[in-house]
Design an enzyme around this catalytic site. Structure first.
Site, PDB file in Angstrom:
ATOM      1  N   ARG A  47       6.327 -10.772   3.960  1.00 47.21           N
ATOM      2  CA  ARG A  47       5.324 -10.967   3.878  1.00 47.21           C
ATOM      3  C   ARG A  47       4.074 -12.548   4.015  1.00 47.21           C
ATOM      4  O   ARG A  47       3.225 -12.957   3.911  1.00 47.21           O
ATOM      5  CB  ARG A  47       4.422 -11.135   2.624  1.00 47.21           C
ATOM      6  CG  ARG A  47       4.724  -9.977   2.153  1.00 47.21           C
ATOM      7  CD  ARG A  47       4.586  -8.519   2.693  1.00 47.21           C
ATOM      8  NE  ARG A  47       5.374  -7.107   2.240  1.00 47.21           N
ATOM      9  CZ  ARG A  47       6.306  -6.786   1.702  1.00 47.21           C
ATOM     10  NH1 ARG A  47       7.349  -6.868   2.322  1.00 47.21           N
ATOM     11  NH2 ARG A  47       6.180  -5.472   0.856  1.00 47.21           N
ATOM     12  N   SER A  70       0.361  -3.742  -2.219  1.00 48.60           N
ATOM     13  CA  SER A  70       0.849  -4.869  -3.871  1.00 48.60           C
ATOM     14  C   SER A  70      -0.747  -5.716  -3.435  1.00 48.60           C
ATOM     15  O   SER A  70      -0.673  -6.435  -2.553  1.00 48.60           O
ATOM     16  CB  SER A  70       2.033  -5.411  -3.059  1.00 48.60           C
ATOM     17  OG  SER A  70       3.058  -4.071  -3.146  1.00 48.60           O
ATOM     18  N   GLU A 108      -1.209 -11.334  -2.309  1.00 43.67           N
ATOM     19  CA  GLU A 108      -0.735 -11.004  -0.445  1.00 43.67           C
ATOM     20  C   GLU A 108      -1.623 -10.528   0.146  1.00 43.67           C
ATOM     21  O   GLU A 108      -1.409 -11.534   1.930  1.00 43.67           O
ATOM     22  CB  GLU A 108       0.081  -9.812  -1.363  1.00 43.67           C
ATOM     23  CG  GLU A 108       1.055  -9.156  -0.190  1.00 43.67           C
ATOM     24  CD  GLU A 108       1.068  -7.882   0.660  1.00 43.67           C
ATOM     25  OE1 GLU A 108      -0.241  -8.344   0.978  1.00 43.67           O
ATOM     26  OE2 GLU A 108       2.111  -7.213   0.173  1.00 43.67           O
TER      27      GLU A 108
HETATM   28  N1  EPU Z   1       8.281  -1.866 -11.507  1.00 39.58           N
HETATM   29  C1  EPU Z   1       8.003  -2.028 -13.224  1.00 39.58           C
HETATM   30  N2  EPU Z   1       6.425  -1.838 -13.062  1.00 39.58           N
HETATM   31  C2  EPU Z   1       5.213  -1.935 -11.996  1.00 39.58           C
HETATM   32  C3  EPU Z   1       5.877  -2.170 -11.031  1.00 39.58           C
HETATM   33  C4  EPU Z   1       6.716  -2.755 -10.440  1.00 39.58           C
HETATM   34  O1  EPU Z   1       8.398  -2.761 -13.819  1.00 39.58           O
HETATM   35  O2  EPU Z   1       4.605  -1.335 -12.800  1.00 39.58           O
HETATM   36  C5  EPU Z   1       9.755  -3.095 -11.855  1.00 39.58           C
HETATM   37  C6  EPU Z   1      10.273  -1.330 -10.762  1.00 39.58           C
HETATM   38  O3  EPU Z   1      10.961  -0.784 -12.128  1.00 39.58           O
HETATM   39  C7  EPU Z   1      11.803  -2.111 -10.507  1.00 39.58           C
HETATM   40  C8  EPU Z   1      10.323  -3.794  -9.850  1.00 39.58           C
HETATM   41  O4  EPU Z   1       9.828  -3.935 -10.521  1.00 39.58           O
HETATM   42  O5  EPU Z   1      12.863  -2.447 -11.202  1.00 39.58           O
HETATM   43  C9  EPU Z   1      10.371  -3.011  -8.431  1.00 39.58           C
HETATM   44  O6  EPU Z   1       9.609  -2.283  -7.638  1.00 39.58           O
HETATM   45  P1  EPU Z   1       9.359  -1.718  -6.463  1.00 39.58           P
HETATM   46  O7  EPU Z   1      10.652  -0.271  -6.527  1.00 39.58           O
HETATM   47  O8  EPU Z   1       8.293   0.035  -6.864  1.00 39.58           O
HETATM   48  O9  EPU Z   1       8.297  -2.088  -5.336  1.00 39.58           O
HETATM   49  P2  EPU Z   1       8.077  -4.009  -5.738  1.00 39.58           P
HETATM   50  O10 EPU Z   1       8.599  -5.189  -5.540  1.00 39.58           O
HETATM   51  O11 EPU Z   1       7.192  -3.729  -6.772  1.00 39.58           O
HETATM   52  C10 EPU Z   1       7.836  -4.058  -3.569  1.00 39.58           C
HETATM   53  C11 EPU Z   1       6.743  -4.596  -1.976  1.00 39.58           C
HETATM   54  C12 EPU Z   1       5.929  -3.067  -1.271  1.00 39.58           C
HETATM   55  C13 EPU Z   1       7.626  -2.378  -1.204  1.00 39.58           C
HETATM   56  C14 EPU Z   1       8.626  -1.953  -1.966  1.00 39.58           C
HETATM   57  C15 EPU Z   1       9.463  -1.512  -1.526  1.00 39.58           C
HETATM   58  C16 EPU Z   1       5.764  -6.457  -2.306  1.00 39.58           C
HETATM   59  C17 EPU Z   1       4.689  -7.660  -2.799  1.00 39.58           C
HETATM   60  N3  EPU Z   1       5.523  -5.284  -2.457  1.00 39.58           N
HETATM   61  O12 EPU Z   1       6.881  -3.848  -4.316  1.00 39.58           O
HETATM   62  O13 EPU Z   1       5.961  -3.489  -0.774  1.00 39.58           O
HETATM   63  O14 EPU Z   1       6.418  -1.172  -0.243  1.00 39.58           O
HETATM   64  O15 EPU Z   1       9.269  -3.475  -2.646  1.00 39.58           O
HETATM   65  O16 EPU Z   1      10.010  -1.914  -0.968  1.00 39.58           O
HETATM   66  O17 EPU Z   1       6.943  -6.804  -1.833  1.00 39.58           O
HETATM   67  C18 EPU Z   1       2.850  -3.960   0.234  1.00 39.58           C
HETATM   68  O18 EPU Z   1       3.948  -4.911   0.259  1.00 39.58           O
HETATM   69  O19 EPU Z   1       1.738  -3.932   0.019  1.00 39.58           O
HETATM   70  C19 EPU Z   1       3.591  -3.130  -0.895  1.00 39.58           C
HETATM   71  C20 EPU Z   1       3.746  -1.686  -0.813  1.00 39.58           C
END
Ligand code: EPU
Length: 350
Positions: A168, A242, A338
């Protein structure tokens, strides 16, 4: 040429940011053709003006009125500019909608962007934060971009190395911040297509759809379904995706944390550091679904802050700071915002 020949005064930005936050720009100009900029940079007063480039407004937090010039980037166009035995080269104007570009390339039979389906925002904003989702980052499909240097009016090309892409992150958030207006982005889509389906959510979704060997469009459809479930539609609930980056900690910090929280989601990095899931940390601090004034934390994804109606940027900042404090106190981990924060001195989060 003077500023008022191409810019308007006192323009509301409320509808131009997906958080739906109120703010006004002292000056506002729409950029539809890069050629116009060479004359604009010569206008008296240009040098002294603070400037901000706005695309789809989907990764920005407006914390108040902006006493400078907002350049709304609306440069259109998309075409296949070259093709060799290895790849298709696709160039798009910075003002094109990112998801429309993804759909168009898939419809043309040029796969490669399917994991990045439904990301809000414009093509020109995509390299600034090196958009990424579901196992793929823009950097992996990036060839070059063209930009105008707003201090001289000259056109400059940036290849992948010059963009210094990170998680990012890019040079446009650091040394080059505010200096270049990105006009076009050229992507390289390899002809030897490999599906990227290692991300757990994608694998699970394809499994549920009983698809073992997905096409690019089938991956796009799976990603669209997952995103629609987890992320709020900005047209209904203001947000900027995010709000925090997933933090990275060193191996020793990770070992101490995982001893206390064995279920901690984590992603080992090639340099030995470990990336943590900010959404999980925030949820464990009890913030998921909570509201502080008119700003809140989304029910289905704790990493997304939302405008529950009538929020100002300062309400979102207040909530963000409270979350940072909780996560710091509970886990000893710093969360970094972010989105780009456009505001006044003293508004910075960290
Ligand atoms: N999780 C939780 N609680 C929550 C959210 C997530 O426990 O409320 C846990 C999930 O269960 C999982 C882990 O955290 O084990 C990761 O969650 P998720 O796969 O939903 O992805 P994320 O890390 O929360 C990132 C990106 C998103 C992108 C998704 C999918 C960043 C800051 N965010 O989110 O990007 O869509 O992965 O690749 O890197 C963005 O940048 O605006 C964005 C939406």
């Amino acid at each position: 040429m003077t500023l008022s020949d191409f810019a308007r005064r006192d323009v509301a930005l409320d509808r131009l940011n997906t958080f739906g936050l109120p703010a006004r720009a002292a000056w506002f100009a729409t950029v539809t053709a890069p050629e116009a900029l060479a004359a604009w940079v010569q206008a008296p007063g240009w040098r002294e003006l603070r400037r901000f480039m706005l695309g789809g407004g989907s990764n920005v937090l407006l914390t108040g009125d902006f006493e400078g010039l907002v350049l709304h980037v609306c440069i259109p166009g998309r075409e296949r500019v070259a093709e060799d035995s290895e790849a298709w080269m696709i160039r798009a104007g910075a003002g094109e909608n990112w998801h429309d570009l993804v759909r168009w390339t898939l419809d043309q039979g040029w796969p490669g962007l399917e994991n990045l389906a439904l990301i809000p925002g414009t093509v020109g904003a995509a390299p600034i934060q090196n958009i990424g989702a579901y196992g793929l980052e823009l950097a992996e499909r990036f060839q070059q971009l063209d930009a105008v240097d707003l201090t001289t009016g000259a056109t400059v090309a940036f290849d992948r190395a010059a963009c210094r892409f990170g998680y990012r992150d890019s040079v446009f958030k650091h040394a080059a911040a505010g200096r270049y207006l990105i006009t076009t982005v050229t992507l390289r889509l390899p002809k030897r297509w490999q599906p990227v389906i290692r991300y757990a959510d994608v694998a699970r979704e394809l499994d549920a759809r009983k698809i073992a060997r997905p096409t690019a469009w089938e991956i796009a459809e799976a990603v669209i379904a997952i995103r629609s479930r987890k992320l709020p539609d900005p047209a209904r609930l203001g947000n900027a995706g995010s709000f925090f980056k997933n933090p990275q900690v060193d191996a020793a910090t990770f070992a101490a944390l995982v001893a206390r929280y064995p279920e901690l989601p984590h992603y080992p990095q090639s340099d030995g550091a470990v990336k943590l899931a900010a959404g999980w940390l925030i949820e464990r601090c009890g913030w998921k679904g909570r509201t502080l004034g008119p700003a809140g934390v989304y029910e289905n994804q704790a990493l997304v802050l939302v405008n529950r109606g009538g929020a100002r940027g300062t309400d979102v900042l207040r909530l963000a700071r409270a979350i940072q404090d909780s996560v710091r106190t509970t886990f000893g981990v710093e969360l970094e915002p972010e989105p780009v924060i456009l505001g006044n001195p003293g508004d910075s989060l960290l």
